[in-house]
Design an enzyme around this catalytic site. Structure first.
Site, PDB file in Angstrom:
ATOM      1  N   GLY A  18       5.456  13.043   5.628  1.00 56.46           N
ATOM      2  CA  GLY A  18       4.658  12.815   4.420  1.00 56.46           C
ATOM      3  C   GLY A  18       4.823  13.958   3.428  1.00 56.46           C
ATOM      4  O   GLY A  18       5.643  14.862   3.641  1.00 56.46           O
ATOM      5  N   PHE A  19       4.049  13.912   2.388  1.00 57.83           N
ATOM      6  CA  PHE A  19       4.147  14.905   1.322  1.00 57.83           C
ATOM      7  C   PHE A  19       3.823  16.308   1.848  1.00 57.83           C
ATOM      8  O   PHE A  19       4.700  17.194   1.886  1.00 57.83           O
ATOM      9  CB  PHE A  19       3.221  14.472   0.184  1.00 57.83           C
ATOM     10  CG  PHE A  19       2.861  15.537  -0.790  1.00 57.83           C
ATOM     11  CD1 PHE A  19       3.848  16.277  -1.422  1.00 57.83           C
ATOM     12  CD2 PHE A  19       1.532  15.791  -1.091  1.00 57.83           C
ATOM     13  CE1 PHE A  19       3.510  17.266  -2.339  1.00 57.83           C
ATOM     14  CE2 PHE A  19       1.192  16.764  -2.002  1.00 57.83           C
ATOM     15  CZ  PHE A  19       2.175  17.514  -2.624  1.00 57.83           C
ATOM     16  N   ILE A  20       2.607  16.519   2.323  1.00 60.97           N
ATOM     17  CA  ILE A  20       2.238  17.858   2.805  1.00 60.97           C
ATOM     18  C   ILE A  20       2.988  18.154   4.103  1.00 60.97           C
ATOM     19  O   ILE A  20       3.493  19.261   4.312  1.00 60.97           O
ATOM     20  CB  ILE A  20       0.707  17.975   3.009  1.00 60.97           C
ATOM     21  CG1 ILE A  20      -0.017  17.793   1.653  1.00 60.97           C
ATOM     22  CG2 ILE A  20       0.337  19.325   3.632  1.00 60.97           C
ATOM     23  CD1 ILE A  20      -1.525  17.886   1.719  1.00 60.97           C
ATOM     24  N   ASP A  67       6.063  10.604  12.763  1.00 64.64           N
ATOM     25  CA  ASP A  67       5.617   9.845  11.582  1.00 64.64           C
ATOM     26  C   ASP A  67       6.063   8.401  11.751  1.00 64.64           C
ATOM     27  O   ASP A  67       7.191   8.153  12.181  1.00 64.64           O
ATOM     28  CB  ASP A  67       6.266  10.463  10.320  1.00 64.64           C
ATOM     29  CG  ASP A  67       5.524  10.083   9.050  1.00 64.64           C
ATOM     30  OD1 ASP A  67       5.362   8.873   8.800  1.00 64.64           O
ATOM     31  OD2 ASP A  67       5.096  10.988   8.319  1.00 64.64           O
ATOM     32  N   TYR A 120     -13.231   6.221   3.382  1.00 69.92           N
ATOM     33  CA  TYR A 120     -12.296   7.324   3.603  1.00 69.92           C
ATOM     34  C   TYR A 120     -13.067   8.606   3.910  1.00 69.92           C
ATOM     35  O   TYR A 120     -12.788   9.299   4.892  1.00 69.92           O
ATOM     36  CB  TYR A 120     -11.424   7.490   2.359  1.00 69.92           C
ATOM     37  CG  TYR A 120     -10.425   8.610   2.467  1.00 69.92           C
ATOM     38  CD1 TYR A 120      -9.529   8.663   3.522  1.00 69.92           C
ATOM     39  CD2 TYR A 120     -10.364   9.605   1.500  1.00 69.92           C
ATOM     40  CE1 TYR A 120      -8.604   9.689   3.618  1.00 69.92           C
ATOM     41  CE2 TYR A 120      -9.438  10.631   1.579  1.00 69.92           C
ATOM     42  CZ  TYR A 120      -8.565  10.676   2.642  1.00 69.92           C
ATOM     43  OH  TYR A 120      -7.651  11.687   2.732  1.00 69.92           O
ATOM     44  N   GLY A 155       4.962   7.946   4.777  1.00 71.55           N
ATOM     45  CA  GLY A 155       5.953   9.034   4.743  1.00 71.55           C
ATOM     46  C   GLY A 155       7.346   8.473   4.510  1.00 71.55           C
ATOM     47  O   GLY A 155       7.551   7.259   4.581  1.00 71.55           O
ATOM     48  N   LYS A 188     -13.126  10.591   7.543  1.00 66.19           N
ATOM     49  CA  LYS A 188     -12.716  11.991   7.683  1.00 66.19           C
ATOM     50  C   LYS A 188     -13.868  12.863   8.194  1.00 66.19           C
ATOM     51  O   LYS A 188     -13.647  13.850   8.901  1.00 66.19           O
ATOM     52  CB  LYS A 188     -12.187  12.517   6.338  1.00 66.19           C
ATOM     53  CG  LYS A 188     -10.761  12.054   6.067  1.00 66.19           C
ATOM     54  CD  LYS A 188      -9.819  12.683   7.080  1.00 66.19           C
ATOM     55  CE  LYS A 188      -8.401  12.218   6.960  1.00 66.19           C
ATOM     56  NZ  LYS A 188      -7.550  12.798   8.012  1.00 66.19           N
TER      57      LYS A 188
END
Ligand code: UDP
Length: 328
Positions: free
Chosen positions: A12-14, A33, A151, A38, A155
């Protein structure tokens, strides 16, 4: 110091930036992943490295997760359904992925006493209006009839679960609340504002500012963010704690649109779109979202090194190159 890392959501991005940093530090890194959000392109340059391995699999595959955890000292758990748009469009998937995925990671990690860093989000503060948000502040969540809050609550459950494993079983767990993070490789598909504005500006389309554009955010550069993740992973004092990780420069979405137009030299106009049309009827946005960074600064001397303009320039360069040579 840990030498063997497992990064869930590593493509993914991070995740891809984190894998890159860890690999460059000589750590052994496995990225898992399922490529739901991703992309292999994000990590393609890492694949030839001897200390990097990519496993295309969901973290819900208990056997694979068990094998990978048994070979790891530290798990950075980034795999999750992210992006406000994805959450509003597919709330069932969001809740299941985020809660069951974290549960799977924690039970497995507990078998091998791995350290676990859990990615949480500034969304957990909900619609509280305090500036800045500090880790011990109350959270103010909206009604269950609005998908957006699924969401935040999923979390929060992840955070509760992680901290509970730490208290009850002594599992070393660290919770990271990421605020708005931007940088190359972030996709705009799920609503993230910066890559959307930049792509719109580069292709001459109107920049879609939602609401009146006076809502503000503090954007952090992904390189600063993953640097902080590694330092938290390596600091024994981080265990059992919750940390905000974010940027320091606050900007309104109108300001971000104007800045993007200026930095790209675009002739795109700005178009204001009501929230109801952008998301779903009754959508509630956060007016201001500013991270309190005292706690993380005190522990690991966290200080963002990129200005917002520098980060925007980095993303613009990346998006330009993507437009010229699309990689799929
Ligand atoms: N936003 C916008 N135009 C877009 C996408 C997002 O004006 O095309 C706004 C969104 O309503 C929010 C801010 O930009 O106020 C940041 O949105 P993002 O989804 O990037 O992150 P959030 O802070 O909402 O998690």
């Amino acid at each position: 110091m840990s030498d063997r890392y497992l990064v869930t959501g590593g493509a993914g991005f991070i995740g891809s930036h984190l894998c890159e940093l860890l690999a460059s530090q000589g750590k052994s890194v496995v990225a898992i992943d399922d490529l739901s959000t991703g992309r292999v392109e994000n990590i393609r340059h890492l694949l030839p490295l001897p200390n990097f391995q990519f496993v295309r699999e969901t973290i819900m595959n208990a056997q694979v997760l068990d094998r990978l955890a048994s070979q790891s000292e530290t798990i950075v758990h980034l795999a999750a359904a992210v992006g406000v748009k994805l959450i509003v469009d597919d709330p069932v998937h969001t809740i299941n992925t985020n809660i069951l995925g974290t549960e799977a990671v924690l039970t497995t990690a507990n078998r091998y006493a791995c350290k676990v860093l859990i990615a949480s989000t500034s969304e957990v503060y909900g619609k509280a209006t305090k500036v800045p948000f500090c880790e011990e502040d109350d959270c103010l969540i909206g009604p269950t009839t609005h998908s957006r809050w699924a969401y935040a609550v999923s979390k929060q459950v992840d955070e509760f679960l992680g901290l509970a494993y730490q208290r009850q079983f002594g599992l070393p767990v660290v919770v990271m609340r990421f605020f708005n993070t931007i940088g190359p490789r972030q996709t705009g598909r799920y609503g993230m504002v910066a890559p959307r504005f930049i792509r719109q500006a580069l292709s001459g389309e109107p920049l879609t500012v939602y609401g009146d554009g006076e809502q503000s955010r503090c954007f952090a550069d992904v390189s600063d963010v993953v640097g902080a993740v590694v330092r938290l992973a390596e600091h024994p004092g981080a265990v059992g704690q919750v940390f905000n990780i974010g940027g320091v420069e606050e900007i309104t979405m109108r300001g971000l649109a104007e800045r993007t137009i200026e930095l790209t030299g675009s002739r795109s106009p700005i178009e204001y779109i009501p929230y109801d049309r952008a998301y779903a009827p009754g959508f509630e946005d956060m007016r201001r979202r500013v991270p309190g960074l005292q706690k993380i600064s005190a522990l690991i001397d966290y200080r963002p090194s990129f200005t917002l303009d520098e980060t925007l320039r980095r993303v613009i360069a990346y998006e330009k190159q993507r437009l010229e040579a699309p990689t799929g």
